[in-house]
Design a protein around this motif. Structure first.
Motif, short mmCIF file in Angstrom:
data_model
loop_
_atom_site.label_atom_id
_atom_site.label_comp_id
_atom_site.label_asym_id
_atom_site.label_seq_id
_atom_site.Cartn_x
_atom_site.Cartn_y
_atom_site.Cartn_z
N ASP B 39 10.17 0.00 3.98
CA ASP B 39 10.12 0.48 2.60
C ASP B 39 9.26 -0.43 1.72
O ASP B 39 8.47 0.03 0.90
N ALA B 40 9.41 -1.74 1.94
CA ALA B 40 8.64 -2.71 1.15
C ALA B 40 7.15 -2.59 1.46
O ALA B 40 6.31 -2.71 0.57
N VAL B 41 6.83 -2.31 2.72
CA VAL B 41 5.42 -2.14 3.11
C VAL B 41 4.83 -0.93 2.39
O VAL B 41 3.73 -1.00 1.84
N LEU B 42 5.59 0.16 2.39
CA LEU B 42 5.08 1.38 1.73
C LEU B 42 4.86 1.13 0.24
O LEU B 42 3.82 1.50 -0.32
N ALA B 43 5.83 0.44 -0.40
CA ALA B 43 5.69 0.15 -1.83
C ALA B 43 4.48 -0.74 -2.08
O ALA B 43 3.71 -0.51 -3.03
N ALA B 44 4.28 -1.73 -1.22
CA ALA B 44 3.13 -2.63 -1.39
C ALA B 44 1.82 -1.87 -1.20
O ALA B 44 0.83 -2.13 -1.90
N LEU B 45 1.81 -0.94 -0.25
CA LEU B 45 0.60 -0.15 -0.02
C LEU B 45 0.29 0.74 -1.23
O LEU B 45 -0.88 0.87 -1.64
N GLN B 46 1.35 1.34 -1.80
CA GLN B 46 1.14 2.19 -2.98
C GLN B 46 0.50 1.38 -4.11
O GLN B 46 -0.45 1.82 -4.75
N GLU B 47 1.03 0.18 -4.29
CA GLU B 47 0.53 -0.71 -5.33
C GLU B 47 -0.93 -1.10 -5.04
O GLU B 47 -1.78 -1.08 -5.93
N ALA B 48 -1.21 -1.41 -3.76
CA ALA B 48 -2.56 -1.83 -3.39
C ALA B 48 -3.57 -0.70 -3.59
O ALA B 48 -4.70 -0.93 -4.05
N VAL B 49 -3.17 0.52 -3.25
CA VAL B 49 -4.07 1.67 -3.42
C VAL B 49 -4.35 1.88 -4.91
O VAL B 49 -5.48 2.11 -5.33
N ARG B 50 -3.27 1.74 -5.72
CA ARG B 50 -3.42 1.93 -7.15
C ARG B 50 -4.37 0.87 -7.75
O ARG B 50 -5.27 1.18 -8.51
N ARG B 51 -4.16 -0.38 -7.33
CA ARG B 51 -4.99 -1.47 -7.86
C ARG B 51 -6.45 -1.30 -7.48
O ARG B 51 -7.35 -1.63 -8.25
N ALA B 52 -6.66 -0.80 -6.25
CA ALA B 52 -8.04 -0.63 -5.79
C ALA B 52 -8.65 0.63 -6.37
O ALA B 52 -9.84 0.90 -6.17
N GLY B 53 -7.83 1.42 -7.07
CA GLY B 53 -8.33 2.68 -7.62
C GLY B 53 -8.77 3.62 -6.51
O GLY B 53 -9.74 4.37 -6.66
N GLU B 89 4.39 -6.80 3.94
CA GLU B 89 3.94 -6.47 2.59
C GLU B 89 2.62 -7.15 2.23
O GLU B 89 1.76 -6.57 1.59
N SER B 90 2.48 -8.40 2.68
CA SER B 90 1.30 -9.18 2.30
C SER B 90 0.02 -8.66 2.96
O SER B 90 -1.08 -9.07 2.61
N ASP B 91 0.18 -7.75 3.95
CA ASP B 91 -1.01 -7.18 4.60
C ASP B 91 -1.58 -6.01 3.82
O ASP B 91 -2.66 -5.51 4.14
N ALA B 92 -0.85 -5.53 2.81
CA ALA B 92 -1.19 -4.26 2.17
C ALA B 92 -2.62 -4.25 1.60
O ALA B 92 -3.39 -3.32 1.88
N ALA B 93 -2.97 -5.28 0.85
CA ALA B 93 -4.29 -5.29 0.20
C ALA B 93 -5.40 -5.27 1.25
O ALA B 93 -6.38 -4.53 1.12
N ASP B 94 -5.25 -6.06 2.32
CA ASP B 94 -6.27 -6.09 3.38
C ASP B 94 -6.37 -4.74 4.09
O ASP B 94 -7.46 -4.30 4.45
N MET B 95 -5.21 -4.09 4.28
CA MET B 95 -5.23 -2.80 4.96
C MET B 95 -6.00 -1.77 4.13
O MET B 95 -6.78 -0.99 4.67
N VAL B 96 -5.74 -1.79 2.84
CA VAL B 96 -6.42 -0.84 1.96
C VAL B 96 -7.92 -1.13 1.93
O VAL B 96 -8.75 -0.22 2.04
N ALA B 97 -8.28 -2.41 1.85
CA ALA B 97 -9.70 -2.79 1.83
C ALA B 97 -10.40 -2.34 3.11
O ALA B 97 -11.49 -1.75 3.09
N ALA B 98 -9.76 -2.59 4.25
CA ALA B 98 -10.35 -2.20 5.54
C ALA B 98 -10.47 -0.69 5.63
O ALA B 98 -11.50 -0.16 6.09
#
Lengths: 173, 613
Positions: B39-53, B89-98
Motif C-alpha cells: 500500500d505504501a509503495v502504491l501511495a509513493a508511486l501516486q505521489e511520484a507520478v503527480r510530482r513528475a507531472g 517506497e523510496s524506489d518510487a521516484a526512480d521507477m517513475v523516472a525510468a
C-alpha cells in the motif's frame, strides 16, 4: 408461528421496531431491496449489530428475534455457533493472530507467546485499558507472508517476536 | 448490451481498460504484497507520478495477485514487460523516472542469486517458467475494480456465445467433455453435477459459489476473487443458464473483507452492463446474484452446512442423499461449485472443450492453482498443469527448501488432506494419484515442510483445528476429534504408549466410515498419513522420549555448549524465566528446572552455543 424455514416460504412479516433499533429496520430494508427476506436475514442482521457495537448486546439480540419472528433461543444459537460473533464488548483495536498451517510451521506460537507477554492477556480477552482485544483466527490467507498478525485492517507479515512492541506502540490507546 | 455491441466495442476503447501508448505500472494490491508494504509503495508511486507531472504518460493500476508473494511487493511495468521485486517506497521516484524514459530499472529486477545477471521478463523467472496461467491469466494484469479491463481481455464473450449460439444442454455437454472436475476438494465431474441439477424437478433452482475458503494454508480462491472477480461472476451466470436457475449466491468467508468489496463492485458493474438482472444480453434470461458473508465456521465449506448458513441457521450438515442437485437451498434443486471451478468455465465455452482437455492427465484436466507456502524459497500462488510432479512444484517453481535444508514432507489439501514424503516427489499430481497416496487435492493448499517440522506436532495441530471446528452434530466426529487430540497431546508430551498408535488408527477408521459429513470423514487424514509415512517419528516420541525435529517442548532440554559460549550474557538477558546464569567471559549455564523452553536463548545466541537435546 409464521416461520420461513419450516413452511418453505421465505416470507416473514416484519414488525415496526422501537426507535433504538431503527438501524436494524434499515438493514432489513436494504436486504429487502436485494430480494432477501425472513430468517435468511438472521446472520446479516447479527453482522449489522456487531458492525455497530463491535459485539452483540443482549437487547439487540432480542430485537432481532422480534423483527424476524423467531425465538430468541434460535438467535442465540446462531450467535454462539459462528466464530465471528462476540457477546462481550471489544477493545479499541482488534489483534488477530493467524494460527494457520503456514504460520504454524514458521513460528506463530512464538509470536503468540510474545503477544501474551506484551499484552498481559490470554487470547479472547481485552486489555484492562480497553486498548486491545486479542483473538486467534484460523487462517488470514496471507500465507506467503507467514507468520502474520492482523491489527484492525492492517496486515503485519514476516514477523518476529522482537518487532511486536514497536508495532503495538503505533496503535493509540 | 447485445452480442453485436460487445463485438463492436474495440478492446482499447473500453472504459477503464489499459490505454495503449502509455506506460503502465501494475502494482500488486493483494494481501501478500500489502503485508510487505504494498500500500505504501502504491501511495509513493501516486505521489511520484503527480510530482513528475506524468499523469498523462504513466498509468498506475492496483491489480490482484501476481503470485510471487515471496518477492513482494511486486510491480509489473508495461509495455517493457519488466518485473520489479521487493519494491520499496523510496524506489518510487526512480521507477517513475525510468518509466518515462522507457527504461528498465535494473536494481529492482529479479536475480536468481546475488551474482547472477538480472532477469527482466516474468516469464524468464524460474518461479513462472513451469506455470501455465489459465485461471490466473488476468490476475495481476488487469484492474479488478474495472469491468472494462475484463471486457478488453475477452471477458463475457463466453456468456454472449452461450446465450446466443448454444442451448443449455450444449453448455453442459461442453463442460462435460472438457473433463473439468470440482476444484474445491472432492473432484466430482462438474458437467455431470450441472446435468443432475438441470434434470431435477422443482422450481426455482439456485446456483451457489462456495467461497468459504477455510483451509488454513490456502488462499487461492481469495486471490481469484480479489484479482479477477468477473471470471467467477461470468462462470456463475453460465452455470445458471445451463441448469435453469434465476438466482445465485456467492458465500464468502468473513475473514475476506477485500474479496467481498471487490465482488460487490464487480456485481454492480455487471448489472449496469446488462450481464445480470432481467433479459440478459437480450436473451430473455433473468438472473440475480447475491453475496452472503459467512460468519466464521470452517464446517460451512461443506455444502449442506453452507446452505443451512445461507438460510440463516447454524451451519450444520445434514445426511446426503438427497444431494443439493435434488434438494438444496430451501429444498430446491441447487448447483454448488467452488470459486476456481466457476473461474474455469468461461474459457471452456470460449475456446472449447478440446482445447481445455488437451492439458492434464487422463482423468484430471486443465490446471490447478496451489498456494505454495511453508519452508520453501518461493512462497506464493502458482498455477500448474495437472500431472506435474511434486518435485517440479517444489524445486523448479518453489526454488527448493529454504536455507538449504532437507525436504521432509509436503502437506497437501489442508486439514482434510495428508502428508506426503520424499518417496512421492515424482508422483504426477492429479485427483486420483493424491487420493491413492492417502492425501487429497483439497482446495489446493501446499505446505512444504523440512526437518525442523515435527510430524506428530503437525498432526496435533490439524486435529486441534478440527476439534475446534467440528459442529458437534454427529458423535464420531465430535468425540473422535477430541479423543484423537488427547492422544496426540499425550504423545507430544512424552506420555504416549505404542497402544496409542493403534488407538489412533482404529478411531481414525471409525471416523472415516461413520461421520456425517466430509469434515469428520477426512479429519483423521493428517494423522493416518503421518502414521503411514512417518511412523518412526511417533515411535521416537514414545520409546525414546525424543522429538527428532526439536519441536515438542516437553521433550526438549536446552543446554549451553561450554566450548562455544563466549560469555556475552545475551541469552541471560533474553531469558524470561531467569533460568540462565553465569559470569561475563565465562560459559553460562541453563537451569533445566527454571527453563520454560521458549527457545529465546537459541535465537539470541550469536555463536550457536545454545543447543537442544
Amino acid at each position: 408461528m409464521a416461520n420461513g424455514a419450516q413452511d418453505g416460504s421465505r416470507l416473514v412479516q416484519v414488525q415496526a421496531p422501537a426507535q433504538r433499533f431503527a438501524y436494524l429496520q434499515a438493514a432489513v430494508d436494504d436486504a429487502a431491496a436485494e430480494g432477501q427476506r425472513g430468517e435468511e436475514l438472521l446472520i446479516p442482521l447479527l453482522q449489522a449489530v456487531q458492525g455497530k457495537f463491535g459485539y452483540l448486546p443482549a437487547e439487540d439480540l432480542a430485537a432481532v428475534a422480534e423483527i424476524l419472528h423467531v425465538p430468541l433461543s434460535r438467535v442465540y444459537g446462531v450467535a454462539t455457533f459462528y466464530n465471528q460473533f462476540r457477546l462481550t464488548p471489544v477493545g479499541k483495536h482488534i489483534i488477530r493472530s493467524c494460527t494457520g498451517t503456514a504460520c504454524h510451521v514458521k513460528g506463530a506460537q512464538m509470536l503468540r507467546d510474545a503477544l501474551q507477554a506484551e499484552l498481559g492477556i490470554a487470547p479472547g480477552q481485552t486489555t484492562p485499558d480497553g486498548r486491545f482485544t486479542w483473538e486467534l483466527v484460523a487462517c488470514l490467507g496471507a500465507c506467503g507472508m507467514a507468520p502474520v498478525i492482523m491489527i484492525d485492517d492492517e496486515f503485519h507479515g514476516r514477523l518476529t517476536p522482537q518487532q511486536l512492541p514497536r508495532i503495538l506502540r503505533t496503535y493509540s490507546a | 448490451m447485445s452480442l453485436e455491441h460487445l463485438d463492436a466495442a474495440p478492446p482499447q476503447s473500453a472504459p477503464g481498460a489499459l490505454q495503449t501508448g502509455m506506460t503502465q505500472l501494475l502494482v500488486c494490491g493483494d494481501s501478500g504484497c500489502r503485508s510487505s508494504g504494498g500500500d505504501a509503495v502504491l501511495a509513493a508511486l501516486q505521489e511520484a507520478v503527480r510530482r513528475a507531472g506524468a499523469e498523462g504518460q504513466i498509468q498506475l493500476v492496483r491489480t490482484g495477485c501476481h503470485g510471487f508473494c515471496e518477492a513482494g511487493p511486486v510491480v509489473l511495468v508495461e509495455p517493457v514487460h519488466a518485473f520489479y521485486c521487493r519494491v520499496n517506497e523510496s524506489d518510487a521516484a526512480d521507477m517513475v523516472a525510468a518509466a518515462r524514459r522507457g527504461e528498465v530499472l535494473e536494481r529492482l529486477l529479479y536475480r536468481p542469486d546475488p551474482q547472477a545477471p538480472p532477469v527482466v521478463h516474468p516469464e524468464d523467472i524460474p518461479f513462472y517458467q513451469k506455470q501455465v496461467k489459465r485461471v490466473l491469466a488476468r490476475c495481476g494484469r488487469i484492474d479488478p475494480e474495472e469491468i472494462g479491463d475484463y471486457l478488453a481481455a475477452g471477458g463475457y464473450q463466453a456468456l454472449a456465445k452461450a446465450l446466443h449460439q448454444m442451448t443449455p444442454e450444449q453448455v453442459i455437454e461442453e463442460v462435460k467433455r472438457s473433463g473439468l472436475r470440482g476444484r474445491g476438494g472432492g473432484g466430482f465431474p462438474t458437467g455431470l453435477k450441472w446435468q443432475l441439477t438441470r434434470q431435477a424437478q422443482g422450481s426455482p433452482k439456485y446456483v451457489i459459489c462456495n467461497a468459504d475458503e477455510g483451509d488454513p494454508g490456502a488462499f487461492m480462491d481469495r486471490s481469484v476473487l480479489e484479482g479477477d472477480p468477473h471470471s467467477v461472476v461470468e462462470g456463475l451466470i453460465l452455470c445458471a443458464y445451463a441448469v435453469g436457475a434465476s438466482e445465485g449466491f456467492i458465500y464468502v468467508r468473513a475473514e475476506y473483507p477485500m474479496a467481498v468489496k471487490t465482488l460487490r463492485r464487480a456485481i454492480a458493474q455487471a448489472r449496469e452492463r446488462g450481464f445480470l438482472g432481467r433479459n440478459i444480453l437480450g436473451s430473455g434470461m433473468d438472473f440475480e446474484l447475491h453475496i452472503k458473508e459467512g460468519a466464521g465456521a470452517f464446517v460451512c465449506g461443506e455444502e449442506t452446512a453452507l446452505m443451512a448458513s445461507i438460510e440463516g441457521r447454524r451451519g450444520m450438515p445434514r445426511p446426503r442423499p438427497p444431494f443439493p442437485a435434488q434438494s438444496g437451498l430451501w429444498g430446491k434443486p441447487t448447483n454448488i461449485n467452488n470459486v476456481e471451478t466457476y473461474a474455469n468455465v468461461p474459457m471452456i465455452i470460449t475456446r472449447g472443450a478440446d482445447w481445455y482437455a488437451a492439458l492434464g492427465t487422463e482423468r484430471s484436466k486443465g490446471t490447478k492453482v496451489f498456494a505454495l507456502t511453508g519452508r520453501i524459497n518461493h512462497t506464493g500462488l502458482v498455477e500448474v498443469p495437472m500431472g506435474i510432479t511434486l518435485r517440479e512444484i517444489i524445486y523448479d517453481v518453489g526454488g527448493g527448501i529454504r536455507g538449504g535444508r532437507k525436504f521432509k514432507a509436503v502437506q497437501i489439501g489442508g486439514p482434510s488432506g495428508g502428508c506426503l514424503s520424499a518417496q512421492h516427489l515424482d508422483l504426477p499430481i492429479d485427483y486420483d494419484s493424491l487420493t491413492a497416496a492417502g492425501a487429497m487435492m483439497g482446495s489446493g493448499g501446499l505446505v512444504t515442510l523440512d526437518e525442523t517440522t515435527c510430524m506428530v506436532d503437525l498432526a496435533r495441530f490439524f486435529m486441534n483445528f478440527m476439534r475446534n471446528e467440528s459442529c458437534g452434530k454427529c458423535t464420531p466426529c465430535r468425540e473422535g476429534t477430541q479423543r484423537m487430540l488427547e492422544t496426540l497431546e499425550r504423545i507430544c508430551g512424552g506420555q504416549g504408549t505404542l497402544d496409542d498408535l493403534s488407538y489412533l488408527e482404529k478411531t481414525g477408521q471409525v471416523m472415516k466410515r461413520a461421520s456425517l459429513c466430509g469434515l469428520g470423514q477426512t479429519a483423521p487424514n493428517p494423522v493416518l498419513s503421518t502414521l503411514r509415512y512417518f511412523r518412526a517419528e511417533y515411535e521416537a516420541h514414545i520409546l525414546e522420549h525424543r522429538c527428532p525435529a526439536g519441536v515438542c517442548k516437553a521433550l526438549l532440554a536446552y543446554y549451553i555448549e561450554a566450548d562455544l559460549c563466549r560469555g556475552c550474557g545475551k541469552c541471560a538477558r533474553q531469558c524470561p524465566a531467569g533460568a540462565i546464569t553465569g559470569e561475563p567471559k565465562h560459559p553460562y549455564q541453563i537451569d533445566p528446572e527454571k527453563c520454560v523452553r521458549c527457545g529465546g536463548c537459541v535465537d539470541a545466541c550469536a555463536f550457536d552455543a545454545v543447543r537442544t537435546a
